[in-house]
Scaffold this motif. Structure first.
Motif, PDB file in Angstrom:
ATOM      1  N   PRO A  41       0.828  -1.211   0.000  1.00  0.00           N
ATOM      2  CA  PRO A  41       0.000   0.000   0.000  1.00  0.00           C
ATOM      3  C   PRO A  41       0.863   1.263   0.000  1.00  0.00           C
ATOM      4  O   PRO A  41       2.051   1.226   0.255  1.00  0.00           O
ATOM      5  CB  PRO A  41      -0.779  -0.147   1.306  1.00  0.00           C
ATOM      6  CG  PRO A  41       0.178  -0.872   2.210  1.00  0.00           C
ATOM      7  CD  PRO A  41       0.903  -1.842   1.317  1.00  0.00           C
ATOM      8  N   GLY A  42       0.184   2.402  -0.243  1.00  0.00           N
ATOM      9  CA  GLY A  42       0.857   3.685  -0.175  1.00  0.00           C
ATOM     10  C   GLY A  42       1.412   4.129  -1.502  1.00  0.00           C
ATOM     11  O   GLY A  42       1.122   3.585  -2.559  1.00  0.00           O
ATOM     12  N   ASP A  43       2.288   5.117  -1.427  1.00  0.00           N
ATOM     13  CA  ASP A  43       2.931   5.690  -2.603  1.00  0.00           C
ATOM     14  C   ASP A  43       4.327   6.142  -2.185  1.00  0.00           C
ATOM     15  O   ASP A  43       4.675   6.135  -1.004  1.00  0.00           O
ATOM     16  CB  ASP A  43       2.116   6.871  -3.133  1.00  0.00           C
ATOM     17  CG  ASP A  43       2.438   7.172  -4.597  1.00  0.00           C
ATOM     18  OD1 ASP A  43       3.444   6.638  -5.108  1.00  0.00           O
ATOM     19  OD2 ASP A  43       1.686   7.934  -5.217  1.00  0.00           O
ATOM     20  N   GLU A  44       5.136   6.531  -3.177  1.00  0.00           N
ATOM     21  CA  GLU A  44       6.511   6.928  -2.875  1.00  0.00           C
ATOM     22  C   GLU A  44       6.524   8.104  -1.899  1.00  0.00           C
ATOM     23  O   GLU A  44       5.700   9.029  -2.004  1.00  0.00           O
ATOM     24  CB  GLU A  44       7.251   7.284  -4.155  1.00  0.00           C
ATOM     25  CG  GLU A  44       8.751   7.367  -3.971  1.00  0.00           C
ATOM     26  CD  GLU A  44       9.514   7.196  -5.268  1.00  0.00           C
ATOM     27  OE1 GLU A  44      10.728   7.469  -5.243  1.00  0.00           O
ATOM     28  OE2 GLU A  44       8.916   6.794  -6.284  1.00  0.00           O
ATOM     29  N   PHE A  45       7.436   8.038  -0.952  1.00  0.00           N
ATOM     30  CA  PHE A  45       7.514   9.051   0.105  1.00  0.00           C
ATOM     31  C   PHE A  45       7.626  10.447  -0.511  1.00  0.00           C
ATOM     32  O   PHE A  45       8.416  10.687  -1.420  1.00  0.00           O
ATOM     33  CB  PHE A  45       8.731   8.774   0.990  1.00  0.00           C
ATOM     34  CG  PHE A  45       8.732   9.520   2.286  1.00  0.00           C
ATOM     35  CD1 PHE A  45       8.259   8.928   3.449  1.00  0.00           C
ATOM     36  CD2 PHE A  45       9.189  10.825   2.349  1.00  0.00           C
ATOM     37  CE1 PHE A  45       8.256   9.623   4.654  1.00  0.00           C
ATOM     38  CE2 PHE A  45       9.188  11.530   3.542  1.00  0.00           C
ATOM     39  CZ  PHE A  45       8.725  10.922   4.702  1.00  0.00           C
ATOM     40  N   GLY A  46       6.793  11.372  -0.001  1.00  0.00           N
ATOM     41  CA  GLY A  46       6.777  12.722  -0.532  1.00  0.00           C
ATOM     42  C   GLY A  46       5.655  12.971  -1.503  1.00  0.00           C
ATOM     43  O   GLY A  46       5.308  14.127  -1.767  1.00  0.00           O
ATOM     44  N   GLN A  47       5.076  11.892  -2.090  1.00  0.00           N
ATOM     45  CA  GLN A  47       3.922  12.035  -2.963  1.00  0.00           C
ATOM     46  C   GLN A  47       2.658  12.157  -2.103  1.00  0.00           C
ATOM     47  O   GLN A  47       2.717  12.153  -0.875  1.00  0.00           O
ATOM     48  CB  GLN A  47       3.827  10.838  -3.913  1.00  0.00           C
ATOM     49  CG  GLN A  47       5.051  10.627  -4.794  1.00  0.00           C
ATOM     50  CD  GLN A  47       5.293  11.797  -5.727  1.00  0.00           C
ATOM     51  OE1 GLN A  47       4.370  12.330  -6.346  1.00  0.00           O
ATOM     52  NE2 GLN A  47       6.556  12.232  -5.823  1.00  0.00           N
ATOM     53  N   ALA A  66       6.684   7.189  10.773  1.00  0.00           N
ATOM     54  CA  ALA A  66       7.399   8.244  10.059  1.00  0.00           C
ATOM     55  C   ALA A  66       6.956   9.643  10.462  1.00  0.00           C
ATOM     56  O   ALA A  66       7.180  10.597   9.711  1.00  0.00           O
ATOM     57  CB  ALA A  66       7.205   8.055   8.552  1.00  0.00           C
ATOM     58  N   GLU A  67       6.358   9.790  11.627  1.00  0.00           N
ATOM     59  CA  GLU A  67       5.902  11.113  12.060  1.00  0.00           C
ATOM     60  C   GLU A  67       7.086  12.082  12.161  1.00  0.00           C
ATOM     61  O   GLU A  67       8.098  11.792  12.805  1.00  0.00           O
ATOM     62  CB  GLU A  67       5.208  11.016  13.420  1.00  0.00           C
ATOM     63  CG  GLU A  67       4.014  10.069  13.447  1.00  0.00           C
ATOM     64  CD  GLU A  67       2.818  10.608  12.677  1.00  0.00           C
ATOM     65  OE1 GLU A  67       2.832  11.794  12.328  1.00  0.00           O
ATOM     66  OE2 GLU A  67       1.884   9.840  12.416  1.00  0.00           O
ATOM     67  N   GLY A  68       6.962  13.249  11.525  1.00  0.00           N
ATOM     68  CA  GLY A  68       7.976  14.286  11.644  1.00  0.00           C
ATOM     69  C   GLY A  68       9.196  14.108  10.776  1.00  0.00           C
ATOM     70  O   GLY A  68      10.082  14.973  10.777  1.00  0.00           O
ATOM     71  N   ALA A  69       9.300  13.012  10.011  1.00  0.00           N
ATOM     72  CA  ALA A  69      10.478  12.797   9.166  1.00  0.00           C
ATOM     73  C   ALA A  69      10.447  13.757   7.980  1.00  0.00           C
ATOM     74  O   ALA A  69       9.403  13.946   7.345  1.00  0.00           O
ATOM     75  CB  ALA A  69      10.532  11.357   8.675  1.00  0.00           C
ATOM     76  N   SER A  70      11.589  14.348   7.671  1.00  0.00           N
ATOM     77  CA  SER A  70      11.666  15.309   6.575  1.00  0.00           C
ATOM     78  C   SER A  70      12.090  14.672   5.258  1.00  0.00           C
ATOM     79  O   SER A  70      12.042  15.319   4.208  1.00  0.00           O
ATOM     80  CB  SER A  70      12.650  16.428   6.931  1.00  0.00           C
ATOM     81  OG  SER A  70      13.947  15.894   7.178  1.00  0.00           O
ATOM     82  N   SER A  71      12.532  13.427   5.303  1.00  0.00           N
ATOM     83  CA  SER A  71      12.950  12.739   4.082  1.00  0.00           C
ATOM     84  C   SER A  71      12.674  11.250   4.230  1.00  0.00           C
ATOM     85  O   SER A  71      12.479  10.733   5.341  1.00  0.00           O
ATOM     86  CB  SER A  71      14.445  12.953   3.811  1.00  0.00           C
ATOM     87  OG  SER A  71      15.228  12.301   4.806  1.00  0.00           O
ATOM     88  N   ALA A  72      12.683  10.565   3.096  1.00  0.00           N
ATOM     89  CA  ALA A  72      12.452   9.121   3.114  1.00  0.00           C
ATOM     90  C   ALA A  72      13.555   8.403   3.893  1.00  0.00           C
ATOM     91  O   ALA A  72      13.294   7.470   4.662  1.00  0.00           O
ATOM     92  CB  ALA A  72      12.385   8.591   1.694  1.00  0.00           C
ATOM     93  N   GLU A  73      14.799   8.841   3.705  1.00  0.00           N
ATOM     94  CA  GLU A  73      15.926   8.201   4.373  1.00  0.00           C
ATOM     95  C   GLU A  73      15.838   8.389   5.886  1.00  0.00           C
ATOM     96  O   GLU A  73      16.130   7.460   6.659  1.00  0.00           O
ATOM     97  CB  GLU A  73      17.251   8.755   3.848  1.00  0.00           C
ATOM     98  CG  GLU A  73      17.566   8.390   2.405  1.00  0.00           C
ATOM     99  CD  GLU A  73      16.668   9.104   1.393  1.00  0.00           C
ATOM    100  OE1 GLU A  73      16.118  10.176   1.749  1.00  0.00           O
ATOM    101  OE2 GLU A  73      16.524   8.594   0.275  1.00  0.00           O
ATOM    102  N   GLU A  74      15.434   9.592   6.306  1.00  0.00           N
ATOM    103  CA  GLU A  74      15.280   9.836   7.738  1.00  0.00           C
ATOM    104  C   GLU A  74      14.156   8.980   8.309  1.00  0.00           C
ATOM    105  O   GLU A  74      14.279   8.408   9.399  1.00  0.00           O
ATOM    106  CB  GLU A  74      14.981  11.313   7.991  1.00  0.00           C
ATOM    107  CG  GLU A  74      14.816  11.659   9.474  1.00  0.00           C
ATOM    108  CD  GLU A  74      14.412  13.107   9.700  1.00  0.00           C
ATOM    109  OE1 GLU A  74      14.047  13.449  10.843  1.00  0.00           O
ATOM    110  OE2 GLU A  74      14.455  13.899   8.731  1.00  0.00           O
TER     111      GLU A  74
END
Length: 378
Positions: free
Chosen positions: A195-201, A235-243
């Motif tokens: 499920p979901g989509d690429e982080f940031g989308q 992933a609460e508060g993460a600014s990037s996928a890697e973080e």
């Protein structure tokens, strides 16, 4: 010829039989074992190491082991010739095969009555009595493969053939093992399907507390074990996928020979929280000539449904439509069918099927348990 001469000749013939190189030729035999049956990638550097002598072989891969058996009461002296070739190359190579790409031959070494074992590392060890006496390469084939190799640092996808020949001390061929072959598939990617989509989308919302994860990969050769590591993090508060993906895992698991996993409801995972955002990733563990390496997928994210806050996840029909979109992309017809939606009754084997049953069927397609033969637009 007088009788004395005949006796002398007879003695000479007997002596020649005793001293002939063929005497005792069948006294040494060899059994070959490949050390990495699940190897899927062959690095050029490791191929070079097969014929590169050094005093330190600690960095050389563990590729094969040869067991030599001596049935006589005396030490026998033999040499080994190893031939290496590639057949059934993947599309893009300039030729179909290179059956004799390279070969190496060792010095003559002793095999005591108790027998002995050697590996590819022993051949490359300058301190060993089994050393490389000569090596040979097909220059034309090497030049032809050069551009292909420089692009990736890998030997190309294909059927790799190793042929071991046992020679006596006079260079005569002894009974030898059958050639060994291994398909090298060179996997390069893992793609997430849902499920979901690429982080940031756009952040998709998931309705179930035990979502099912789907992914795909290339070069999943038959008979080769495929291993994946799935990781789900808050992933609460993460600014990037890697973080996000480097955070504390609410669930991690090893998955073997399948490309789907259901988030567990047991104590093996932390329960997903309503309204919380999560990221997930799948890494494929590849056996190579240099050991295990990982191929990382992109990082997806999703938000858990929270009806009390007005955050509602996908319904069953929306999930089915998403799965159909994923299957269309996998079949390479996504662009042609963009904007189309299935209509009418769903029929499977002549029988009507409800959306819940269709969802289960599509999950099997995404998981690779069922194969789509064709897609027909009417």
């Amino acid at each position: 010829m007088n009788s004395g001469s005949r006796r002398y000749l007879a003695v000479g013939v007997v002596a020649m039989m005793v001293l002939s190189p063929s005497a005792g030729r069948a006294q040494v035999s060899m059994v070959f074992t490949w050390s990495q049956p699940n190897m899927q990638t062959f690095f050029v550097a490791d191929f070079i190491n097969l014929a590169q002598e050094t005093f330190d072989t600690s960095s050389h891969p563990d590729l094969f082991t040869a067991l030599l058996t001596n049935t006589s009461a005396d030490t026998q002296y033999v040499a080994v010739r190893i031939k290496f070739g590639i057949e059934n190359l993947s599309a893009g190579a300039l030729s179909d095969s290179y059956p004799n790409l390279a070969s190496i031959e060792t010095t003559v070494f002793g095999v005591p009555p108790a027998g002995r074992i050697f590996t590819n590392r022993d051949i490359a060890d300058q301190g060993s009595d089994i050393r490389i006496r000569e090596s040979d390469y097909d220059d034309a084939a090497t030049d032809e493969l050069q551009d292909l190799i420089l692009q990736t640092g890998l030997l190309p996808t294909g059927q790799y053939i190793f042929e071991f020949e046992l020679l006596d001390e006079y260079g005569q061929l002894l009974p030898s093992p059958m050639p060994f072959s291994i398909w090298v598939s060179n996997p390069t990617r893992v793609d997430l399907l849902g499920p979901g989509d690429e982080f940031g989308q756009t952040l998709p919302v998931v309705a179930t507390s035990t979502p099912q994860f789907f992914w795909s990969t290339d070069a999943a050769a038959a008979g080769i074990t495929t291993r994946f590591q799935i990781r789900v993090v808050k992933a609460e508060g993460a600014s990037s996928a890697e973080e996000a993906i480097s955070g504390f895992a609410v669930w991690e698991s090893q998955i073997t020979d399948q490309m789907t996993a259901i988030y567990p409801s047991s104590i093996s995972a932390i329960q997903l929280e309503s309204g919380a955002t999560y990221a997930w990733q799948v890494n494929r563990q590849i056996e190579t000539s240099s050991g295990t390496v990982e191929i990382e997928s992109p990082i997806f994210w999703f938000k858990m449904e929270d009806p009390s806050a007005g955050v509602v996840g996908a319904t069953v029909d929306e999930e089915v439509n998403q799965m159909i979109d994923q299957i269309q992309e996998m079949q390479g017809v996504g662009s042609q069918l963009e904007g189309f939606q299935p209509t009418g009754q769903v029929i499977v084997d002549g029988q009507p099927m409800n959306l819940n049953s269709l969802r289960n069927l599509l999950e099997q397609v995404l998981n690779g348990q069922l194969q789509v033969v064709s897609i027909i637009i009417r």
